[in-house]
Design an enzyme around this catalytic site. Structure first.
Site, mmCIF file in Angstrom:
data_model
loop_
_atom_site.group_PDB
_atom_site.id
_atom_site.type_symbol
_atom_site.label_atom_id
_atom_site.label_comp_id
_atom_site.label_asym_id
_atom_site.label_seq_id
_atom_site.Cartn_x
_atom_site.Cartn_y
_atom_site.Cartn_z
ATOM 1 N N LEU A 14 0.151 -58.107 23.915
ATOM 2 C CA LEU A 14 1.337 -58.082 24.782
ATOM 3 C C LEU A 14 2.035 -56.732 24.634
ATOM 4 O O LEU A 14 2.337 -56.293 23.529
ATOM 5 C CB LEU A 14 2.302 -59.211 24.419
ATOM 6 C CG LEU A 14 1.800 -60.644 24.591
ATOM 7 C CD1 LEU A 14 2.966 -61.632 24.499
ATOM 8 C CD2 LEU A 14 1.035 -60.838 25.893
ATOM 9 N N ALA A 15 2.267 -56.097 25.780
ATOM 10 C CA ALA A 15 2.875 -54.762 25.752
ATOM 11 C C ALA A 15 3.716 -54.528 26.999
ATOM 12 O O ALA A 15 3.785 -53.419 27.515
ATOM 13 C CB ALA A 15 1.790 -53.702 25.640
ATOM 14 N N GLY A 17 7.026 -55.206 27.293
ATOM 15 C CA GLY A 17 8.442 -54.957 27.012
ATOM 16 C C GLY A 17 8.825 -53.517 27.343
ATOM 17 O O GLY A 17 8.024 -52.608 27.219
ATOM 18 N N ARG A 21 15.689 -49.821 23.763
ATOM 19 C CA ARG A 21 16.398 -49.364 22.570
ATOM 20 C C ARG A 21 15.744 -48.137 21.917
ATOM 21 O O ARG A 21 16.318 -47.540 21.013
ATOM 22 C CB ARG A 21 16.512 -50.508 21.539
ATOM 23 C CG ARG A 21 17.642 -51.468 21.871
ATOM 24 C CD ARG A 21 17.679 -52.616 20.901
ATOM 25 N NE ARG A 21 16.620 -53.589 21.152
ATOM 26 C CZ ARG A 21 16.193 -54.488 20.268
ATOM 27 N NH1 ARG A 21 16.730 -54.533 19.068
ATOM 28 N NH2 ARG A 21 15.237 -55.333 20.579
ATOM 29 N N GLY A 144 11.787 -66.942 15.566
ATOM 30 C CA GLY A 144 11.539 -68.372 15.742
ATOM 31 C C GLY A 144 11.218 -68.987 14.388
ATOM 32 O O GLY A 144 10.554 -68.370 13.571
ATOM 33 N N TYR A 371 -4.331 -8.938 9.006
ATOM 34 C CA TYR A 371 -4.827 -9.745 10.117
ATOM 35 C C TYR A 371 -6.308 -9.443 10.308
ATOM 36 O O TYR A 371 -6.679 -8.277 10.526
ATOM 37 C CB TYR A 371 -4.071 -9.451 11.423
ATOM 38 C CG TYR A 371 -4.747 -10.130 12.592
ATOM 39 C CD1 TYR A 371 -4.815 -11.521 12.654
ATOM 40 C CD2 TYR A 371 -5.359 -9.407 13.609
ATOM 41 C CE1 TYR A 371 -5.479 -12.169 13.690
ATOM 42 C CE2 TYR A 371 -6.020 -10.034 14.651
ATOM 43 C CZ TYR A 371 -6.078 -11.423 14.683
ATOM 44 O OH TYR A 371 -6.735 -12.062 15.696
ATOM 45 N N ASN A 391 -8.211 -6.204 17.502
ATOM 46 C CA ASN A 391 -9.296 -6.887 18.210
ATOM 47 C C ASN A 391 -9.024 -7.038 19.698
ATOM 48 O O ASN A 391 -9.870 -7.531 20.428
ATOM 49 C CB ASN A 391 -9.540 -8.265 17.594
ATOM 50 C CG ASN A 391 -8.325 -9.171 17.714
ATOM 51 O OD1 ASN A 391 -7.190 -8.698 17.676
ATOM 52 N ND2 ASN A 391 -8.561 -10.451 17.873
HETATM 53 C C1 UD1 Z 1 9.058 -63.970 19.875
HETATM 54 C C2 UD1 Z 1 8.771 -65.416 19.533
HETATM 55 C C3 UD1 Z 1 9.467 -65.741 18.212
HETATM 56 C C4 UD1 Z 1 8.984 -64.797 17.122
HETATM 57 C C5 UD1 Z 1 9.179 -63.364 17.547
HETATM 58 C C6 UD1 Z 1 8.518 -62.434 16.579
HETATM 59 C C7 UD1 Z 1 8.579 -66.565 21.658
HETATM 60 C C8 UD1 Z 1 9.239 -67.442 22.640
HETATM 61 N N1 UD1 Z 1 9.289 -66.262 20.584
HETATM 62 O O1 UD1 Z 1 10.450 -63.852 20.084
HETATM 63 O O2 UD1 Z 1 9.186 -67.086 17.824
HETATM 64 O O3 UD1 Z 1 9.666 -65.068 15.916
HETATM 65 O O4 UD1 Z 1 8.581 -63.111 18.842
HETATM 66 O O5 UD1 Z 1 8.886 -61.113 16.886
HETATM 67 O O6 UD1 Z 1 7.431 -66.211 21.832
HETATM 68 N N2 UD1 Z 1 6.645 -59.732 26.018
HETATM 69 C C9 UD1 Z 1 5.973 -59.506 27.162
HETATM 70 N N3 UD1 Z 1 6.363 -60.128 28.307
HETATM 71 C C10 UD1 Z 1 7.413 -60.989 28.314
HETATM 72 C C11 UD1 Z 1 8.112 -61.209 27.117
HETATM 73 C C12 UD1 Z 1 7.703 -60.571 25.977
HETATM 74 O O7 UD1 Z 1 5.010 -58.742 27.201
HETATM 75 O O8 UD1 Z 1 7.706 -61.531 29.386
HETATM 76 C C13 UD1 Z 1 6.223 -59.041 24.805
HETATM 77 C C14 UD1 Z 1 7.246 -58.016 24.360
HETATM 78 O O9 UD1 Z 1 6.892 -56.734 24.822
HETATM 79 C C15 UD1 Z 1 7.155 -58.068 22.842
HETATM 80 C C16 UD1 Z 1 6.654 -59.470 22.561
HETATM 81 O O10 UD1 Z 1 6.140 -59.979 23.752
HETATM 82 O O11 UD1 Z 1 6.198 -57.150 22.361
HETATM 83 C C17 UD1 Z 1 7.708 -60.384 21.980
HETATM 84 O O12 UD1 Z 1 8.732 -60.507 22.933
HETATM 85 P P1 UD1 Z 1 10.232 -60.665 22.511
HETATM 86 O O13 UD1 Z 1 11.053 -60.916 23.687
HETATM 87 O O14 UD1 Z 1 10.613 -59.561 21.604
HETATM 88 O O15 UD1 Z 1 10.117 -62.016 21.656
HETATM 89 P P2 UD1 Z 1 11.209 -62.568 20.714
HETATM 90 O O16 UD1 Z 1 12.338 -63.056 21.511
HETATM 91 O O17 UD1 Z 1 11.476 -61.642 19.641
#
Ligand code: UD1
Ligand code: CA
Length: 462
Positions: A14-15, A17, A21, A144, A371, A391
């Site tokens: 998953l990437a 986000g 920040r 979580g 040099y 050179n």
């Molecule tokens: C999530 C977990 C939580 C865990 C935490 C660990 C869920 C509902 N919760 O929460 O239990 O403790 O990660 O860090 O899964 N992302 C996407 N698309 C989206 C949403 C997120 O690609 O629609 C990616 C984000 O880029 C990120 C990752 O998923 O890399 C986690 O997303 P984030 O929203 O940070 O999850 P948390 O709320 O921290």
């Protein structure tokens, strides 16, 4: 690794986000640790695990990320709206065969190790389970929580924002990384809703579905907490950089490297060491660097794509790039070897000396303020202080050829193309524009004159 041989592995990263920040125009997962993008660390783990397919869920800055990772064979899946981790995973599921094991990783959690992931995969293989990577944290805020029943069986994951006071006291957290068979994941993801505090499709809700389906839930743990930490800002980026550097330093010390201070050592690439290699403080190593037996590296040295022969010493504040040395050379302090420099054995390069695209044979010395560029130098040559090869004529580069056993007096200019024959002696302060003859003394100086009665100028009175 033989625990999991009956299924192919699909790794999902998953990437999507945004990484607001980070306060940067660069997509978050392209920020680097040890010179490599965060997401690349995760991809190389997946490859090491033997993944059949690697799927990347991207959103913000997709093109840039794809370009940066063009060397890898990846399946790119766009998530146009970030509706939660469950929704993100849903986007890739059509591309994954039912019988694959799915391993879910995160592009911004770079320090996860292959060893830990092997345990997670093994936990999924044991009893055909849903395997969760969990960790015990002194401060679980934000994560979580893993809710277990009286028999320690995992019941569900509850997000911070949805948790009761009692649940908030649980210190076992969900890292987000998990492994499960694709067919099960597909069934559970299809059943997700977004009735929760954040209005998101929580991936974590699949745990409750697994319990309802009577599927075993196993957990595995990382060896170190830094493995599960994500990068959301520049502070965390720096913290994980240090953690990663320390990990590399420990591995190298375990392999026999003497490192004066692992807290002041940076490796952005690959370091191959022989026995009894010593590295002083504040050394930066980039690319692929080989240090043979007994090599000693002084403080503040930078080495980039170099191979250093046995017993060679590199003294403080030297910078070496794309160069090689033979055995028992002595380099620096304050030496610079630029690309395509090859030193044979027992060569000495002293302070404030720059060498570029040159080969220097056994036992030759360039000790002070010189040099040397586009040069082939024979053996046992002594190059006096301040000598330079001219050179470049402003348009083209020319070669300087220096034979064996040549002595070049201080402050000599060698105007290339020029050949200095074997055994030549050049008098100090000479400008050499023509080839020399073997064994001869060669000079090019105006004769010294003394002007008697000469008066120094005096300051004019106003
Ligand atoms: C999530 C977990 C939580 C865990 C935490 C660990 C869920 C509902 N919760 O929460 O239990 O403790 O990660 O860090 O899964 N992302 C996407 N698309 C989206 C949403 C997120 O690609 O629609 C990616 C984000 O880029 C990120 C990752 O998923 O890399 C986690 O997303 P984030 O929203 O940070 O999850 P948390 O709320 O921290
Ligand atoms: Ca969130």
């Amino acid at each position: 690794f033989i625990m999991f041989v009956d299924s192919s592995l699909s790794v999902v990263v998953l990437a999507a986000g945004q990484g607001t920040r980070m306060k940067s125009t660069l997509p978050k997962v392209l920020h680097c640790i040890a010179g490599r993008p965060l997401v690349e660390h995760v991809i190389t783990d997946a490859l090491e695990l033997g993944a059949t397919d690697i799927h990347i869920v991207f959103g913000h800055g997709g093109e840039q990320v794809q370009q940066a990772l063009s060397a890898y064979d990846l399946n790119w899946v766009e998530q146009t709206e970030q509706l939660g981790t469950g929704h993100a995973v849903e986007q890739v599921l059509p591309a994954i065969p039912d019988d694959h094991l799915v391993l879910l990783l995160y592009g911004d959690v770079p320090l996860i190790t292959v060893q830990t992931l092997q345990r997670l995969i093994a936990a999924a293989a044991t009893g055909d389970a849903l395997a969760l990577l969990t960790a015990q944290l002194a401060d679980p805020t934000g994560y979580g929580r893993i809710v277990r029943d009286a028999g320690e069986k995992v019941q569900c994951i509850v997000e911070q924002k949805d948790a009761s006071t009692e649940q908030l006291a649980i210190d076992e957290i969900n890292t987000g990384m998990l492994a499960v068979k694709a067919d099960r994941l597909k069934k559970w993801i299809a059943a997700l809703d977004n009735n929760n505090a954040q209005g998101e499709f929580y991936l974590t809700d699949i745990v409750g579905f697994a319990v309802a389906d009577g599927i075993i839930i196993n957990t595995a743990n990382p060896d170190e907490i830094c493995e599960i930490e994500g990068v959301n800002n520049k502070r965390q980026l720096a913290e994980l950089e240090r953690a990663y550097q320390l990990r590399q330093a420990r591995q190298l010390m375990d392999a026999g490297l003497t490192l004066r201070d692992p807290a002041r050592f940076d490796l952005r690439g690959e370091l191959i060491i022989g026995r009894d290699v010593e590295i002083d403080i504040n050394v930066l190593i980039e690319g692929r660097v080989e240090l043979a037996d007994g090599v000693q590296i002084g403080p503040n040295v930078i080495l980039k794509n170099v191979s250093i022969g046995a017993g060679t010493q590199i003294h403080a504040n030297s910078l070496l790039e794309e160069s090689t040395t033979g055995t028992r050379c002595d380099i620096g302090p304050y030496a610079r070897l630029r690309p395509q420099t090859n030193l044979a054995n027992k060569v000495k390069i002293g302070n404030f000396v720059e060498i570029k695209k040159s080969n220097i044979a056994d036992g030759s010395k360039v000790n002070h303020l010189s040099y040397v560029g586009d040069t082939t130098m024979g053996s046992d040559v002594n190059v006096g202080a301040g000598t330079i090869t001219c050179n470049y004529d402003g348009a083209n580069k020319y070669q300087t050829i220096i034979g064996d056993n040549v002595f070049i007096g201080s402050d000599t200019q060698l105007v290339a193309p020029v050949v200095v024959a074997d055994g030549t002696t050049i008098g100090a302060g000479s400008t050499i524009t023509k080839d020399t003859s073997a064994g001869a003394l060669t000079l090019s100086r105006a004769e010294q004159v003394s002007v008697k009665g000469w008066k120094r100028p005096k300051k004019k009175k106003l």
